[in-house]
Write a protein that holds these residues in place. Structure first.
Motif, PDB file in Angstrom:
ATOM      1  N   GLY A 130       2.081  22.548  56.544  1.00 44.49           N
ATOM      2  CA  GLY A 130       3.164  22.246  57.478  1.00 44.49           C
ATOM      3  C   GLY A 130       3.137  23.033  58.768  1.00 44.49           C
ATOM      4  O   GLY A 130       3.553  22.548  59.806  1.00 44.49           O
ATOM      5  N   ASN A 185      -4.835  26.685  52.090  1.00 46.20           N
ATOM      6  CA  ASN A 185      -4.244  26.193  53.331  1.00 46.20           C
ATOM      7  C   ASN A 185      -4.450  24.685  53.368  1.00 46.20           C
ATOM      8  O   ASN A 185      -5.578  24.210  53.393  1.00 46.20           O
ATOM      9  CB  ASN A 185      -4.972  26.864  54.511  1.00 46.20           C
ATOM     10  CG  ASN A 185      -4.407  26.447  55.858  1.00 46.20           C
ATOM     11  OD1 ASN A 185      -3.425  25.707  55.931  1.00 46.20           O
ATOM     12  ND2 ASN A 185      -5.027  26.924  56.933  1.00 46.20           N
ATOM     13  N   CYS A 186      -3.355  23.959  53.359  1.00 41.62           N
ATOM     14  CA  CYS A 186      -3.441  22.503  53.319  1.00 41.62           C
ATOM     15  C   CYS A 186      -2.962  21.976  54.664  1.00 41.62           C
ATOM     16  O   CYS A 186      -1.851  22.280  55.088  1.00 41.62           O
ATOM     17  CB  CYS A 186      -2.562  22.039  52.169  1.00 41.62           C
ATOM     18  SG  CYS A 186      -2.001  20.382  52.262  1.00 41.62           S
ATOM     19  N   GLY A 241      -2.329  18.780  57.440  1.00 43.89           N
ATOM     20  CA  GLY A 241      -2.205  17.339  57.605  1.00 43.89           C
ATOM     21  C   GLY A 241      -0.815  16.941  58.046  1.00 43.89           C
ATOM     22  O   GLY A 241       0.060  17.786  58.194  1.00 43.89           O
ATOM     23  N   ALA A 242      -0.643  15.652  58.255  1.00 40.13           N
ATOM     24  CA  ALA A 242       0.642  15.124  58.717  1.00 40.13           C
ATOM     25  C   ALA A 242       1.101  14.037  57.760  1.00 40.13           C
ATOM     26  O   ALA A 242       0.308  13.505  56.984  1.00 40.13           O
ATOM     27  CB  ALA A 242       0.481  14.556  60.115  1.00 40.13           C
ATOM     28  N   THR A 243       2.383  13.708  57.838  1.00 44.78           N
ATOM     29  CA  THR A 243       2.949  12.675  56.976  1.00 44.78           C
ATOM     30  C   THR A 243       2.131  11.377  57.063  1.00 44.78           C
ATOM     31  O   THR A 243       2.007  10.651  56.082  1.00 44.78           O
ATOM     32  CB  THR A 243       4.407  12.401  57.421  1.00 44.78           C
ATOM     33  OG1 THR A 243       5.072  13.656  57.538  1.00 44.78           O
ATOM     34  CG2 THR A 243       5.146  11.537  56.445  1.00 44.78           C
ATOM     35  N   ASP A 287      -2.822  17.079  67.217  1.00 45.23           N
ATOM     36  CA  ASP A 287      -3.140  18.483  66.917  1.00 45.23           C
ATOM     37  C   ASP A 287      -4.446  18.874  67.582  1.00 45.23           C
ATOM     38  O   ASP A 287      -5.402  18.082  67.613  1.00 45.23           O
ATOM     39  CB  ASP A 287      -3.305  18.674  65.401  1.00 45.23           C
ATOM     40  CG  ASP A 287      -1.995  18.579  64.662  1.00 45.23           C
ATOM     41  OD1 ASP A 287      -0.946  18.887  65.275  1.00 45.23           O
ATOM     42  OD2 ASP A 287      -2.011  18.193  63.489  1.00 45.23           O
ATOM     43  N   ARG A 319      -0.352  22.324  68.745  1.00 47.43           N
ATOM     44  CA  ARG A 319      -0.073  20.921  69.048  1.00 47.43           C
ATOM     45  C   ARG A 319      -0.417  20.649  70.501  1.00 47.43           C
ATOM     46  O   ARG A 319      -0.316  21.550  71.340  1.00 47.43           O
ATOM     47  CB  ARG A 319       1.435  20.636  68.876  1.00 47.43           C
ATOM     48  CG  ARG A 319       1.984  20.801  67.494  1.00 47.43           C
ATOM     49  CD  ARG A 319       1.800  19.588  66.653  1.00 47.43           C
ATOM     50  NE  ARG A 319       2.204  18.357  67.312  1.00 47.43           N
ATOM     51  CZ  ARG A 319       1.802  17.154  66.894  1.00 47.43           C
ATOM     52  NH1 ARG A 319       1.007  17.027  65.858  1.00 47.43           N
ATOM     53  NH2 ARG A 319       2.197  16.054  67.517  1.00 47.43           N
ATOM     54  N   LYS A 330      10.188  24.292  58.410  1.00 43.77           N
ATOM     55  CA  LYS A 330       9.351  24.763  59.519  1.00 43.77           C
ATOM     56  C   LYS A 330      10.246  25.474  60.538  1.00 43.77           C
ATOM     57  O   LYS A 330      11.456  25.237  60.580  1.00 43.77           O
ATOM     58  CB  LYS A 330       8.673  23.583  60.196  1.00 43.77           C
ATOM     59  CG  LYS A 330       7.772  22.812  59.270  1.00 43.77           C
ATOM     60  CD  LYS A 330       6.905  21.894  60.088  1.00 43.77           C
ATOM     61  CE  LYS A 330       6.200  20.884  59.232  1.00 43.77           C
ATOM     62  NZ  LYS A 330       5.152  20.197  59.971  1.00 43.77           N
TER      63      LYS A 330
HETATM   64  P1  ADP Z   1       6.890  16.916  61.372  1.00 36.41           P
HETATM   65  O1  ADP Z   1       6.394  16.165  62.567  1.00 36.41           O
HETATM   66  O2  ADP Z   1       8.257  16.580  60.929  1.00 36.41           O
HETATM   67  O3  ADP Z   1       6.630  18.404  61.447  1.00 36.41           O
HETATM   68  P2  ADP Z   1       4.719  16.671  59.477  1.00 36.41           P
HETATM   69  O4  ADP Z   1       5.074  17.407  58.257  1.00 36.41           O
HETATM   70  O5  ADP Z   1       4.013  15.405  59.343  1.00 36.41           O
HETATM   71  O6  ADP Z   1       6.022  16.346  60.188  1.00 36.41           O
HETATM   72  O7  ADP Z   1       3.954  17.676  60.426  1.00 36.41           O
HETATM   73  C1  ADP Z   1       2.606  17.588  60.594  1.00 36.41           C
HETATM   74  C2  ADP Z   1       2.156  18.623  61.563  1.00 36.41           C
HETATM   75  O8  ADP Z   1       2.364  19.944  61.040  1.00 36.41           O
HETATM   76  C3  ADP Z   1       0.668  18.555  61.808  1.00 36.41           C
HETATM   77  O9  ADP Z   1       0.364  17.554  62.737  1.00 36.41           O
HETATM   78  C4  ADP Z   1       0.391  19.967  62.313  1.00 36.41           C
HETATM   79  O10 ADP Z   1       0.784  20.090  63.659  1.00 36.41           O
HETATM   80  C5  ADP Z   1       1.323  20.821  61.474  1.00 36.41           C
HETATM   81  N1  ADP Z   1       0.609  21.347  60.295  1.00 36.41           N
HETATM   82  C6  ADP Z   1       0.549  20.803  59.074  1.00 36.41           C
HETATM   83  N2  ADP Z   1      -0.180  21.566  58.243  1.00 36.41           N
HETATM   84  C7  ADP Z   1      -0.612  22.635  58.948  1.00 36.41           C
HETATM   85  C8  ADP Z   1      -1.420  23.782  58.650  1.00 36.41           C
HETATM   86  N3  ADP Z   1      -1.917  24.001  57.431  1.00 36.41           N
HETATM   87  N4  ADP Z   1      -1.661  24.667  59.644  1.00 36.41           N
HETATM   88  C9  ADP Z   1      -1.144  24.464  60.883  1.00 36.41           C
HETATM   89  N5  ADP Z   1      -0.360  23.407  61.217  1.00 36.41           N
HETATM   90  C10 ADP Z   1      -0.101  22.504  60.278  1.00 36.41           C
END
Ligand code: ADP
Length: 533
Positions: free
Chosen positions: A294, A316-317, A319-321, A412, A427, A519
């Motif tokens: 996240g 460390n995972c 990704g996005a929704t 990203d 971002r 977050k």
């Molecule tokens: P929201 O837009 O509500 O935050 P998401 O949960 O889909 O919804 O957020 C995805 C974003 O969170 C990714 O595009 C990235 O910017 C950030 N993100 C997710 N995982 C990581 C990680 N392990 N390290 C850094 N940033 C992350």
């Protein structure tokens, strides 16, 4: 109601395992008597739901839904926290050919209404304890509990327009915050979510003996990741109710009483635990895994977590929704002092991350920052009823635009390391202009957390009265750490950052505000900041 009553997905034949429910309830993965869900909402009360019991509940709910005569493909709002019945219900929706839309019981009415206006659900579901009373007709309403489904207001019966369920049908829709303020509904098909689960399970993050604590509310896809990781591995899900996640002692109590072996959540779930309950955390000797997702994990906090849980595998995972997640990378243990950024590794098997520059060209060289584009079978289908936003995010494959294949444009930034691994670099929209200079907020934050007395930091631009922006930073001091005052911190920044990247204002905070999914809440920080004189 008979559990044997056929439901649409039962009659699909052939590709059974590419439906969400079939994949996760595949008997080959787990023994019927093994625990599927372990809950401990109150001190001293631990409830276990076995795989056999979960499967029976899914059958009962699916039959109940089927009997309501809702058209296959219809949306169902599932208002619940993660609990055994809620997990059974989302699998039942999948089995009944209905698309579930998870929302939290804490969702304000106006937001729920806006989601309902967008997806036009046939049915609103909540647990027996649910408090929602103001769902408007024609949406049907029902409650679910250990004894099945109770209908309060019957949904409208419609003759089915679809016959055979298809793995490309939407399994669920998750609403994200959306940068415009209007929530966007991310539509995920059965095929995509199962492709993701397969890619994730290839990393062997969990086994049948694991008990995976899920700290994310059900309405965020991270909870579906955790459910998939647990059930897909034949392990158990340990749902931690959202109110308990916020209190270190309660969180640790649930972990202890349930015998959790892995804890998955956003980095902020650890902040208060590390600060206030380090000893209790270190005493959790069954804990051997942590998966975070996240946002970036501030390195000082990550090091502290490793000190307290030296045997834990930390993953460390990233990704996005829109793709659920796409990479899983082990954090080196211990984290070398020289490390400035964490690797996010490479995409899971069957997927590929590409970096693309501002002209649309693919970047191959290491060390060059570009935007991550994801080639994957686990991509979302689109934003519900929002073609424009979908077109901006699902774009032609930059490797071969002629192929007609679409990839996910993530927004990203990242760069590649010498071995092809990726490093998250913020971002695209976290690049801001301060007095005409391009400032990467993540870089400022990284410098602030290099201070030995700091444990986390967030930098944001704030408007200046006459136009333009100033740079502000909010820093959390480490327990017992000596940060000095704002002037000293500015000097510390000025040792390595150009003057325009040194925050004009620095505020010390005990905790950073967080959004519902945990977050850092940058908007709340900006709203709470005083205007510049
Ligand atoms: P929201 O837009 O509500 O935050 P998401 O949960 O889909 O919804 O957020 C995805 C974003 O969170 C990714 O595009 C990235 O910017 C950030 N993100 C997710 N995982 C990581 C990680 N392990 N390290 C850094 N940033 C992350």
């Amino acid at each position: 109601m008979s559990q044997q009553q056929p439901t649409p997905a039962d009659t699909a034949g052939g590709v059974r395992h590419d439906f969400l429910h079939d994949f996760l309830l595949d008997p080959a993965r787990h023994s019927p008597g093994a625990p599927a869900v372990i809950e401990s909402p109150q001190a001293g009360h631990t409830a276990v739901t076995t795989y056999a019991e979960l499967t029976a509940l899914v059958g009962e709910y699916a039959a109940g839904l089927h009997a309501l005569g809702i058209e296959p493909g219809a949306r169902v709002i599932l208002e619940a926290d993660t609990t055994a019945p809620a997990i059974a219900m989302l699998l039942a929706c999948s089995r009944a050919g209905l698309t579930f839309v998870p929302v939290s019981p804490e969702t304000p009415y106006r937001r729920l209404e806006s989601i309902a206006e967008t997806v036009r659900p046939a049915l609103h579901l909540q647990e027996l304890t649910g408090q929602r009373t103001d769902v408007r007709p024609p949406v049907g309403t029902a409650r679910f509990g250990p004894d099945g489904l109770t209908v309060d207001r019957a949904p409208v019966r419609r003759p089915p327009r679809r016959g055979t369920p298809c793995v490309t049908d939407p399994a669920y829709i998750i609403f994200t915050s959306g940068t415009t303020g209007r929530p966007k509904g991310v539509v995920m098909s059965h095929r995509a979510v199962v492709a993701f689960y397969r890619g994730m399970l290839a990393h062997r993050i969990a086994g049948p003996e694991d008990r995976i604590a899920s700290t994310s509310p059900l309405q965020f896809d991270f909870s579906l990741l955790n459910i998939g990781l647990a059930l897909g591995s034949g392990a158990s899900v340990v749902p931690v109710p959202p109110p308990l996640v916020r209190w270190p002692r309660h969180l640790l109590r649930v972990l202890r009483e349930t015998g959790a072996t892995q804890v998955n959540g956003v980095p902020s779930i650890w902040r208060q635990v590390l600060r206030h309950e380090p000893r209790r955390l270190a005493a959790l000797d069954r804990l051997r895994g942590v998966l975070f997702c996240g946002e970036e994990f501030p390195l000082p906090e990550l090091r502290r977590l490793q000190e307290l849980l030296p045997a834990a595998r930390i993953v460390n995972c990233y990704g996005a929704t829109e793709s659920m997640a796409c990479s899983f990378e082990d954090v080196p243990s211990p984290l070398p002092e020289s490390i400035e950024r964490l690797s996010i590794g490479t995409a899971h098997p069957g997927a590929e991350m590409l970096l693309v520059d501002g002209t649309g060209a693919v970047i191959d060289a290491p060390g060059v920052v570009g935007e991550i584009h994801l080639r994957s079978p686990a991509l979302f289908s689109g934003y519900w009823d929002d073609r424009e936003a979908t077109r901006a995010t699902l774009v032609p494959d930059p490797l071969c635009p002629q192929s007609g294949q679409y990839v996910l444009r993530t927004g990203d930034l990242a760069l590649r390391g010498p071995d092809g691994e990726f490093y998250f670099a913020g971002r695209i929209d976290s690049q801001v202009q301060i007095n005409g200079n391009r400032v990467e907020l993540a870089e400022v934050e990284r410098r602030l957390t290099e201070h030995p007395g700091a444990t986390a930091a967030t930098a944001i631009p704030l408007p200046l009265p006459g136009g333009g922006q100033r740079l502000a930073a909010f820093v959390v001091p480490a327990a017992g750490g000596d940060l000095g005052d704002a002037g000293a911190l500015r000097e510390f920044c000025a040792q390595t950052l150009p003057p325009y990247m040194v925050p004009q204002e620095i505020r010390l905070l005990d905790r950073l505000p967080t959004t519902a999914n945990g977050k850092v809440d940058r908007a709340a920080l900006a709203a709470g900041a005083e205007p510049a004189a």
